[in-house]
Design a protein around this motif. Structure first.
Motif, PDB file in Angstrom:
ATOM      1  N   ALA A   1      63.386  45.627  98.736  1.00  0.00           N
ATOM      2  CA  ALA A   1      63.720  46.790  99.391  1.00  0.00           C
ATOM      3  C   ALA A   1      65.220  46.475  99.927  1.00  0.00           C
ATOM      4  CB  ALA A   1      62.896  46.608 100.577  1.00  0.00           C
ATOM      5  N   LYS A   2      65.441  45.223  99.973  1.00  0.00           N
ATOM      6  CA  LYS A   2      66.967  44.738 100.556  1.00  0.00           C
ATOM      7  C   LYS A   2      67.632  45.149  99.370  1.00  0.00           C
ATOM      8  CE  LYS A   2      68.909  40.966 102.298  1.00  0.00           C
ATOM      9  NZ  LYS A   2      68.762  39.419 102.521  1.00  0.00           N
ATOM     10  N   LYS A   3      67.523  44.904  98.366  1.00  0.00           N
ATOM     11  CA  LYS A   3      68.123  45.140  97.019  1.00  0.00           C
ATOM     12  C   LYS A   3      68.357  46.588  96.893  1.00  0.00           C
ATOM     13  CE  LYS A   3      68.059  43.882  91.939  1.00  0.00           C
ATOM     14  NZ  LYS A   3      69.390  43.356  91.919  1.00  0.00           N
ATOM     15  N   GLY A   4      67.640  47.339  97.116  1.00  0.00           N
ATOM     16  CA  GLY A   4      67.619  48.589  96.952  1.00  0.00           C
ATOM     17  C   GLY A   4      67.596  49.531  95.687  1.00  0.00           C
ATOM     18  N   SER A   5      67.131  48.683  94.788  1.00  0.00           N
ATOM     19  CA  SER A   5      67.186  49.192  93.549  1.00  0.00           C
ATOM     20  C   SER A   5      65.742  49.839  93.186  1.00  0.00           C
ATOM     21  CB  SER A   5      67.441  48.193  92.348  1.00  0.00           C
ATOM     22  OG  SER A   5      67.025  48.570  90.891  1.00  0.00           O
ATOM     23  N   LEU A   6      65.777  51.276  93.255  1.00  0.00           N
ATOM     24  CA  LEU A   6      64.373  51.802  93.040  1.00  0.00           C
ATOM     25  C   LEU A   6      63.880  51.615  91.575  1.00  0.00           C
ATOM     26  CD1 LEU A   6      62.165  53.527  94.185  1.00  0.00           C
ATOM     27  CD2 LEU A   6      63.590  55.383  93.243  1.00  0.00           C
ATOM     28  N   PHE A   7      64.861  51.740  90.685  1.00  0.00           N
ATOM     29  CA  PHE A   7      64.587  51.419  89.130  1.00  0.00           C
ATOM     30  C   PHE A   7      63.682  50.340  88.923  1.00  0.00           C
ATOM     31  CE2 PHE A   7      65.611  49.716  84.815  1.00  0.00           C
ATOM     32  CZ  PHE A   7      65.136  50.895  84.323  1.00  0.00           C
ATOM     33  N   TRP A   8      64.468  49.236  89.618  1.00  0.00           N
ATOM     34  CA  TRP A   8      63.658  47.849  89.153  1.00  0.00           C
ATOM     35  C   TRP A   8      62.277  47.563  89.793  1.00  0.00           C
ATOM     36  CZ3 TRP A   8      64.367  45.563  84.794  1.00  0.00           C
ATOM     37  CH2 TRP A   8      65.753  45.481  84.186  1.00  0.00           C
TER      38      TRP A   8
ATOM     39  N   PHE B   1      60.821  38.617  87.399  1.00  0.00           N
ATOM     40  CA  PHE B   1      61.402  39.426  88.204  1.00  0.00           C
ATOM     41  C   PHE B   1      62.235  38.876  89.426  1.00  0.00           C
ATOM     42  CE2 PHE B   1      59.336  42.567  86.045  1.00  0.00           C
ATOM     43  CZ  PHE B   1      60.098  43.580  86.224  1.00  0.00           C
ATOM     44  N   GLN B   2      61.579  37.661  89.942  1.00  0.00           N
ATOM     45  CA  GLN B   2      62.437  37.036  90.810  1.00  0.00           C
ATOM     46  C   GLN B   2      63.711  36.382  90.534  1.00  0.00           C
ATOM     47  OE1 GLN B   2      60.859  36.581  94.125  1.00  0.00           O
ATOM     48  NE2 GLN B   2      62.734  34.957  94.867  1.00  0.00           N
ATOM     49  N   LEU B   3      63.581  35.687  89.301  1.00  0.00           N
ATOM     50  CA  LEU B   3      64.831  34.956  88.789  1.00  0.00           C
ATOM     51  C   LEU B   3      65.842  36.056  88.263  1.00  0.00           C
ATOM     52  CD1 LEU B   3      63.235  31.775  87.511  1.00  0.00           C
ATOM     53  CD2 LEU B   3      64.049  32.278  89.910  1.00  0.00           C
ATOM     54  N   ALA B   4      65.399  37.019  87.369  1.00  0.00           N
ATOM     55  CA  ALA B   4      66.166  37.579  86.538  1.00  0.00           C
ATOM     56  C   ALA B   4      66.634  38.850  87.264  1.00  0.00           C
ATOM     57  CB  ALA B   4      65.421  38.198  85.212  1.00  0.00           C
ATOM     58  N   ILE B   5      65.846  39.458  88.229  1.00  0.00           N
ATOM     59  CA  ILE B   5      66.244  40.821  88.759  1.00  0.00           C
ATOM     60  C   ILE B   5      66.699  40.567  90.383  1.00  0.00           C
ATOM     61  CG2 ILE B   5      65.523  43.210  89.428  1.00  0.00           C
ATOM     62  CD1 ILE B   5      65.632  42.464  86.375  1.00  0.00           C
TER      63      ILE B   5
ATOM     64  N   PHE C   1      49.533  36.244  99.276  1.00  0.00           N
ATOM     65  CA  PHE C   1      50.070  37.036 100.298  1.00  0.00           C
ATOM     66  C   PHE C   1      51.644  36.895 100.485  1.00  0.00           C
ATOM     67  CE2 PHE C   1      45.930  37.741 102.758  1.00  0.00           C
ATOM     68  CZ  PHE C   1      45.590  38.683 101.955  1.00  0.00           C
ATOM     69  N   PRO C   2      52.089  35.781 100.671  1.00  0.00           N
ATOM     70  CA  PRO C   2      53.595  35.592 100.716  1.00  0.00           C
ATOM     71  C   PRO C   2      54.301  36.009  99.669  1.00  0.00           C
ATOM     72  CG  PRO C   2      52.553  33.456 100.986  1.00  0.00           C
ATOM     73  CD  PRO C   2      51.189  34.313 100.976  1.00  0.00           C
ATOM     74  N   ILE C   3      53.884  35.698  98.295  1.00  0.00           N
ATOM     75  CA  ILE C   3      54.840  36.182  97.483  1.00  0.00           C
ATOM     76  C   ILE C   3      54.638  37.908  97.083  1.00  0.00           C
ATOM     77  CG2 ILE C   3      54.611  36.570  94.674  1.00  0.00           C
ATOM     78  CD1 ILE C   3      53.184  33.764  94.412  1.00  0.00           C
ATOM     79  N   GLY C   4      53.673  38.180  97.486  1.00  0.00           N
ATOM     80  CA  GLY C   4      53.837  39.811  97.542  1.00  0.00           C
ATOM     81  C   GLY C   4      54.679  40.498  98.523  1.00  0.00           C
ATOM     82  N   GLU C   5      54.640  39.865  99.847  1.00  0.00           N
ATOM     83  CA  GLU C   5      55.303  40.465 100.840  1.00  0.00           C
ATOM     84  C   GLU C   5      56.943  40.225 100.509  1.00  0.00           C
ATOM     85  OE1 GLU C   5      53.600  39.084 104.623  1.00  0.00           O
ATOM     86  OE2 GLU C   5      52.011  40.372 103.937  1.00  0.00           O
ATOM     87  N   ASN C   6      57.121  38.933 100.187  1.00  0.00           N
ATOM     88  CA  ASN C   6      58.495  38.365 100.030  1.00  0.00           C
ATOM     89  C   ASN C   6      59.171  39.288  99.019  1.00  0.00           C
ATOM     90  OD1 ASN C   6      58.464  36.549 101.921  1.00  0.00           O
ATOM     91  ND2 ASN C   6      58.160  34.862 100.500  1.00  0.00           N
TER      92      ASN C   6
ATOM     93  N   ARG D   1      67.121  35.228  93.017  1.00  0.00           N
ATOM     94  CA  ARG D   1      67.071  34.193  94.024  1.00  0.00           C
ATOM     95  C   ARG D   1      65.920  33.288  93.796  1.00  0.00           C
ATOM     96  NH1 ARG D   1      67.292  37.360  99.336  1.00  0.00           N
ATOM     97  NH2 ARG D   1      65.301  37.385  98.984  1.00  0.00           N
ATOM     98  N   PRO D   2      66.129  31.820  94.362  1.00  0.00           N
ATOM     99  CA  PRO D   2      65.090  30.929  94.100  1.00  0.00           C
ATOM    100  C   PRO D   2      63.897  31.438  95.036  1.00  0.00           C
ATOM    101  CG  PRO D   2      66.858  30.160  95.500  1.00  0.00           C
ATOM    102  CD  PRO D   2      67.302  31.345  94.868  1.00  0.00           C
ATOM    103  N   PHE D   3      62.762  30.946  94.786  1.00  0.00           N
ATOM    104  CA  PHE D   3      61.440  31.164  95.627  1.00  0.00           C
ATOM    105  C   PHE D   3      61.760  30.421  96.867  1.00  0.00           C
ATOM    106  CE2 PHE D   3      59.571  31.975  91.559  1.00  0.00           C
ATOM    107  CZ  PHE D   3      59.037  33.046  91.692  1.00  0.00           C
ATOM    108  N   SER D   4      61.321  31.181  98.005  1.00  0.00           N
ATOM    109  CA  SER D   4      61.513  30.198  99.153  1.00  0.00           C
ATOM    110  C   SER D   4      59.971  29.698  99.480  1.00  0.00           C
ATOM    111  CB  SER D   4      61.918  31.054 100.395  1.00  0.00           C
ATOM    112  OG  SER D   4      60.864  32.446 100.392  1.00  0.00           O
TER     113      SER D   4
END
Lengths: 244, 263
Positions: free
Chosen positions: A78-85, B28-32, A67-72, B35-38
């Motif tokens: 969303a914060k990064k704002g890159s739709l492509f990625w 995707f977390q590290l390359a795109i 759950f936290p992985i998916g949400e984070n 940021r490190p995982f919290s």
């Protein structure tokens, strides 16, 4: 009832009650309908303990990891704002989780056997293997595509049924053109693509995106990714059956 | 020793299944996102719980449930059980399979209630709706949907009617319900179709379908044995939408009553 403070023990009891109906059904049918004794009671007891423990661990781990992985990740994108990625991520997640799905591998092998028995492909192991592999990648690509479209929908705020209903119509139209042998498998492939690990992750991703984007409601917009992931494989598998 | 080997084998298989997911997420977390995982420690502990949980769950099912369940499905559908006295040439009436339908409904209901992915989605739905959607009622309605779906699916195999007729009729019902159901539930209802069929349900239901198609003369197990999963993914949608419509209707009725009393 007992007032149990320990969360783990409470969850163990919860898992036990979740499984009780299965055993009730099995025992009642075995003893009263088939009128046979229950074999291997020892194995069943050990197995039950394992299932209860496994379900408990899974649910505990869910809240800590999937759950936290998916949400984070949804918030970070969303914060990064890159739709492509974000869309690349959505496709990769759908494709990656499905290509190795054991249930899908089983269905693909079965489909290859039917195809070779039906004379659609050559009766050699090589032909069957490549047919099964092609089918697996078709389904995996279709799930990747489904998650991609589903994520795009959440961002744009399109109503879910505007996409699902045309999808249904697509399934119906394809049914009339696809070879008979493939239809049952195609319909079933929609249900088998979503595994126990994918579902919580993808659900959390959708709900997280809908909460992170302004003007989206996590309840109306956040769900629906799984629905796409069970719909597109049907269309893609029938298309595969028509092309090969 | 064999038990330890079995656990180890399933554990490795689960690791292999999880590997592509972990690769995608870490990349995707590290390359795109860069940021490190919290709460990395928490994630690792949680992930190990998930992997261990699935391992024990699968080994346990394999030991306790699947052998007996599949043998039962075969026995209930076998010609000796269905038709002990008459000879094979007499055509089979669909009523002879009453126990199969009942077993299909019961096993569909019970396995869906224990399906881990459904539990996960129900937890999430109840969290974000702030309890407005009761996780237990949601699981119950999905289970009723699967029970009805699989029972109808076995009836279809017995009678030999075309699969797509049922599926198209089901879609039409879903589309009509979508127009009238409360908007909040639609996404969840559609999703619940896909989550019902995974670890627990698929093996037992497949055994039932193949067993049934094998024992009935004139059915091809490879062609007619499939399709039960499709029923199990369609009918939960109808069940969840109906559940939402029913609670909505009951609430409206209660509202009307209380305003009437308030006059």
């Amino acid at each position: 009832m007992f007032n149990i403070k320990n969360k783990f023990i409470r969850q163990l009891l919860g898992s036990f009650t979740d499984l009780l109906p299965i055993f009730a059904v099995i025992f009642v049918f075995q003893i009263f309908v088939l009128q046979q004794p229950v074999p291997n009671v020892g194995d069943i007891a050990v197995g039950t303990a394992f299932v209860v423990l496994g379900l408990t661990l899974f649910i505990q781990g869910l809240e800590k990891s999937l759950f936290p992985i998916g949400e984070n990740m949804a918030y970070a994108f969303a914060k990064k704002g890159s739709l492509f990625w974000l869309l690349v991520f959505a496709f990769a997640l759908g494709f990656g989780t499905t290509a190795a799905e054991p249930a899908l591998i089983a269905v693909a092998d079965e489909a290859a056997r039917i195809a070779s028995d039906g004379g659609m492909i050559e009766k050699t192991d090589d032909a069957k293997l490549s047919y099964a592999l092609g089918l697996r990648f078709t389904v995996a690509a279709s799930v990747g595509f489904a998650i991609l479209i589903g994520v795009l929908r959440i961002i744009r705020g399109w109503p879910l049924h505007y996409l699902i209903i045309p999808g249904y119509i697509g399934v119906v139209i394809m049914t009339f053109f696809a070879p008979d042998e493939i239809i049952g498998i195609a319909y079933d492939s929609g249900g088998v693509t979503t595994s126990t690990i994918t579902v919580p992750l993808v659900t959390a991703l959708g709900v997280g995106l809908a909460s992170a984007i302004q003007g989206r409601n996590p309840m109306t917009d956040g769900f629906g990714l799984i629905a796409f992931a069970s719909l597109t494989p049907m269309i893609f598998v029938m298309a595969y059956g028509m092309v090969i | 020793m064999t038990l330890i080997n079995e656990v180890l084998g399933v554990f490795l298989a689960t690791l292999r299944d999880v590997a592509p997911i972990v690769v995608v997420i870490v990349f995707f977390q590290l390359a795109i996102i860069r940021r490190p995982f919290s709460h990395l420690k928490n994630l690792i502990v949680g992930m190990s719980y998930v992997i261990l949980g699935i391992t024990f769950f699968l080994v346990g099912l394999d030991k306790a449930l699947f052998p007996l369940g599949t043998v039962m499905a075969e026995q209930l559908t076998s010609a000796e059980f269905i038709n002990p006295s008459t000879d094979q040439s007499i055509s089979i009436a669909w009523q002879d399979y009453m126990w199969v339908y009942i077993f299909a409904a019961c096993i569909g209901f019970a396995t869906t209630l224990a399906e881990p992915s459904l539990i996960a989605v129900a937890i999430k739905a109840s969290q974000i709706s702030a309890g407005a959607i009761n996780a237990w009622y949601l699981r119950l309605s999905v289970s009723f949907g699967v029970a009805f779906g699989i029972a109808l699916g076995t009836y279809r195999i017995v009678t030999g009617t075309e699969l797509y007729l049922y599926i198209i009729a089901g879609y039409i019902v879903v589309i009509i319900q979508t127009m009238f159901a409360p908007k909040l539930i639609i996404g969840l209802a559609y999703d619940s179709g896909g989550v019902t069929t995974s670890t627990v349900t698929v093996p037992l239901v497949t055994a039932l379908g193949i067993g049934l198609a094998t024992s009935i003369p004139g059915r091809n197990p490879l062609l007619d044995g499939f399709g039960l999963i499709a029923f199990a993914s369609l009918f939960p949608i109808i069940a969840v939408l109906s559940y939402a419509q029913l609670t909505d209707w009951l609430m409206h009725r209660a509202d009307k009553k209380s305003t009437k009393q308030g006059d």
